[in-house]
Every structure is written in C-alpha cells, then in structure tokens.
Design a protein around this motif. Sequence first.
Motif, PDB file in Angstrom:
ATOM      1  N   LEU A 234     -50.938   5.397 -51.642  1.00 51.35           N
ATOM      2  CA  LEU A 234     -50.566   4.130 -52.278  1.00 51.35           C
ATOM      3  C   LEU A 234     -51.804   3.277 -52.519  1.00 51.35           C
ATOM      4  O   LEU A 234     -51.943   2.672 -53.592  1.00 51.35           O
ATOM      5  N   ARG A 235     -52.703   3.231 -51.526  1.00 50.57           N
ATOM      6  CA  ARG A 235     -53.951   2.485 -51.721  1.00 50.57           C
ATOM      7  C   ARG A 235     -54.702   2.995 -52.938  1.00 50.57           C
ATOM      8  O   ARG A 235     -55.174   2.219 -53.780  1.00 50.57           O
ATOM      9  N   GLN A 236     -54.823   4.309 -53.054  1.00 46.13           N
ATOM     10  CA  GLN A 236     -55.588   4.898 -54.152  1.00 46.13           C
ATOM     11  C   GLN A 236     -54.911   4.642 -55.495  1.00 46.13           C
ATOM     12  O   GLN A 236     -55.579   4.337 -56.484  1.00 46.13           O
ATOM     13  N   ARG A 237     -53.587   4.751 -55.530  1.00 50.18           N
ATOM     14  CA  ARG A 237     -52.878   4.531 -56.803  1.00 50.18           C
ATOM     15  C   ARG A 237     -53.063   3.101 -57.297  1.00 50.18           C
ATOM     16  O   ARG A 237     -53.394   2.879 -58.464  1.00 50.18           O
ATOM     17  N   LEU A 238     -52.850   2.132 -56.419  1.00 51.32           N
ATOM     18  CA  LEU A 238     -53.024   0.734 -56.819  1.00 51.32           C
ATOM     19  C   LEU A 238     -54.466   0.453 -57.210  1.00 51.32           C
ATOM     20  O   LEU A 238     -54.735  -0.275 -58.169  1.00 51.32           O
ATOM     21  N   SER A 239     -55.395   1.025 -56.468  1.00 46.05           N
ATOM     22  CA  SER A 239     -56.818   0.838 -56.739  1.00 46.05           C
ATOM     23  C   SER A 239     -57.194   1.321 -58.133  1.00 46.05           C
ATOM     24  O   SER A 239     -57.830   0.606 -58.916  1.00 46.05           O
ATOM     25  N   GLU A 240     -56.805   2.529 -58.461  1.00 42.97           N
ATOM     26  CA  GLU A 240     -57.177   3.104 -59.758  1.00 42.97           C
ATOM     27  C   GLU A 240     -56.486   2.384 -60.916  1.00 42.97           C
ATOM     28  O   GLU A 240     -57.102   2.142 -61.970  1.00 42.97           O
ATOM     29  N   THR A 241     -55.225   2.035 -60.729  1.00 40.96           N
ATOM     30  CA  THR A 241     -54.499   1.331 -61.787  1.00 40.96           C
ATOM     31  C   THR A 241     -55.099  -0.033 -62.057  1.00 40.96           C
ATOM     32  O   THR A 241     -55.258  -0.444 -63.220  1.00 40.96           O
ATOM     33  N   ALA A 242     -55.452  -0.755 -61.006  1.00 40.96           N
ATOM     34  CA  ALA A 242     -56.018  -2.088 -61.168  1.00 40.96           C
ATOM     35  C   ALA A 242     -57.376  -2.032 -61.863  1.00 40.96           C
ATOM     36  O   ALA A 242     -57.660  -2.828 -62.764  1.00 40.96           O
ATOM     37  N   ARG A 243     -58.232  -1.107 -61.460  1.00 42.10           N
ATOM     38  CA  ARG A 243     -59.551  -0.990 -62.091  1.00 42.10           C
ATOM     39  C   ARG A 243     -59.410  -0.655 -63.573  1.00 42.10           C
ATOM     40  O   ARG A 243     -60.088  -1.267 -64.429  1.00 42.10           O
ATOM     41  N   ALA A 244     -58.553   0.272 -63.913  1.00 37.65           N
ATOM     42  CA  ALA A 244     -58.366   0.649 -65.312  1.00 37.65           C
ATOM     43  C   ALA A 244     -57.852  -0.526 -66.131  1.00 37.65           C
ATOM     44  O   ALA A 244     -58.265  -0.725 -67.287  1.00 37.65           O
ATOM     45  N   TYR A 245     -56.984  -1.315 -65.544  1.00 37.38           N
ATOM     46  CA  TYR A 245     -56.413  -2.474 -66.245  1.00 37.38           C
ATOM     47  C   TYR A 245     -57.488  -3.521 -66.531  1.00 37.38           C
ATOM     48  O   TYR A 245     -57.553  -4.084 -67.631  1.00 37.38           O
ATOM     49  N   VAL A 246     -58.334  -3.793 -65.548  1.00 38.07           N
ATOM     50  CA  VAL A 246     -59.411  -4.769 -65.749  1.00 38.07           C
ATOM     51  C   VAL A 246     -60.395  -4.252 -66.794  1.00 38.07           C
ATOM     52  O   VAL A 246     -60.842  -5.001 -67.669  1.00 38.07           O
ATOM     53  N   GLU A 247     -60.732  -2.974 -66.723  1.00 36.76           N
ATOM     54  CA  GLU A 247     -61.650  -2.403 -67.707  1.00 36.76           C
ATOM     55  C   GLU A 247     -61.116  -2.554 -69.131  1.00 36.76           C
ATOM     56  O   GLU A 247     -61.859  -2.870 -70.061  1.00 36.76           O
ATOM     57  N   ALA A 248     -59.825  -2.332 -69.304  1.00 36.13           N
ATOM     58  CA  ALA A 248     -59.245  -2.333 -70.647  1.00 36.13           C
ATOM     59  C   ALA A 248     -59.069  -3.731 -71.214  1.00 36.13           C
ATOM     60  O   ALA A 248     -59.068  -3.901 -72.454  1.00 36.13           O
TER      61      ALA A 248
END
Length: 306
Positions: free
Chosen positions: A269-283
């Motif tokens: 769960l930590r990894q999923r939220l982490s990756e989703t949040a980073r991708a969202y900020v990048e985009a």
Amino acid sequence: AAGSRIVADELAAGPDVAVFDFAHAAVLAPPRIPVPSVMFTHNIESEIFRRHAEIATNPLKQAVWRNQFVKMEAFEGATLRRFDTVVAVAERDALYFHDAHGIDGVAVIRTGVDLGHFTYAPPGNDGRVVFTASMDSFANIDAMEFLMDDVWAAVAAGHPAATMTVVGRSPPPSLVERARARGLPWTFTGFVDDVRPHVHGASVYVMPLRVGGGTRIKTFESMAMGPPVVSTTIGVEGLPVEPDTHYVRADTADAFAAAVVRLLGDGPLRQRLSETARAYVEANFSSAVAAREFEDICAETAGKGR
C-alpha cells in the motif's frame, strides 16, 4: 520607514508591473500604486485566524483570535481591492475573495514543484514518520501538539517501532521538552539546509494540520519525494487530490493514528500510494508550468496599464 522608501523608489522608476507577495507586504506600498500591480496571495489570511478561534479551548485565547479574525478580514479585503490583479493559489480562495470582498476576476495559479530538486525515492520500511515545516508557525505547532498529545500513543501501540522526525526551524523548546520528558522517539532537527535526506526513505509523511490556508506546497513536495501522505482535510485543502488514490485522509485523532499504523504495516500500500502520487505531481504540477502561468498573468496585467 526604510522599507516604504525603498518600495516608493522602485515604483518611481516605472517598472512594467509591481508584484507584492502576501497581503502583509502591501503595508510598504504608497496609498496609490503608480504602476500596474499584482497581489500574489498564498492564503486566505483571515481564515487562519478564524480557525485558531475555532480550535481554541481557552476562552481568552478564543476571544483574542476572534478579534484578530475581524481585523484581518477587514484588512485583507481593503488591501486586495487596491491591486489591478489578485492571484490566488486555489479556486476556493478565489471564490472566497469574490464572495467576501467583491473582487472579480481573481487569477488562479497552480502549485509548482521543482521536480529536478525534489527527486523520488521509494518509501522505507523502518517505521520512520516525518513532518517538514517551519516550527515557528502557530499552525505547524498546533499540528505537532495534536500529533503528540492525541495521536501518537495509538501509533506507538499499533506499531511500537515507529519514530517521528520533525524537520524545520525553531521548534518550541516546550514541545521538544515534552517529547523528551515522555520518552517519545521523536527527533527535532531544527533548521536544515536540505529537507530531502530527512524525507527520502521515510515510511510515512504526515500533515495533521487543523489550522492553515494557501497552497500546501509541502504536501506536493512530499508526494514528489516518495513517502505516502496521511493528511487532514485542511492539510490538502485546495489541492485537487483524491483520498486513497494520492493520499490517506484522516480528520480525527483515532482515524489519523489508524491510517499511520495501517501504512506502517502495509508495504504494498505504501508503494502504490507513493508511485501514484509522484506520477500525479509530475503530470500536473511542475514548477515550469506554474512559472509560465505566472509570467502570463504579469504580462497581461502590465498590458492593461493604468
């Protein structure tokens, strides 16, 4: 005052546009600003005072905060109306300025994160919880008092290896002493030149704000750096983020503790939220995009003249 003289001299030189950062800076401006002008707001300043009044338990403190709210609301409205363009950092702020103060056409600029500086690292598995903020701010002090007094015991019970790192200048000595006297595994770094080493690899980033306003830039910066975020509604207020997709929302002490414990114990769960949040900020929220938006606002204001 020396500051007012410096501002008057700069305005007399005839710049294409004058930008004032925060409403408080307007006290340095002359009664009439002689060039096209922009007020860049970062908060609804009066809202901060109102929220302090709402959470105050001491009747005297509550009365003081209410009195300051009334004064700040009047100052804020009078100040913003002096400028050709008002810039807000969230649509909700722009709507408030329109409804409360009759200011039309408030420009909204998105939050910008320097993604080259705030690089990504996967969240760690060591139980380290982190918060970054200037600790000479009432809102941030209240957030850490809430975490320490109302939340941490349940976090420690659910995950005994959990530790807390508070990164930011001027932590109140009383708060540091309270943690020491209770034997809490809390570290206060004080001022640091670079927050990244303290955030990279943390298991959870917390935003337990109960008071505040503005852009919440630190929330996006933390999302960019990797740790999954647990935040109150106020902690992400004005940000177009979705709970359980980009962060975990928790508004009560019990819910906040449960969210932190859940993340500390669930690596996927930590990894999923982490990756989703980073991708969202990048985009959506790079500093380059925000800079172009602000440049366009200033150019348009300059083009209006007076």
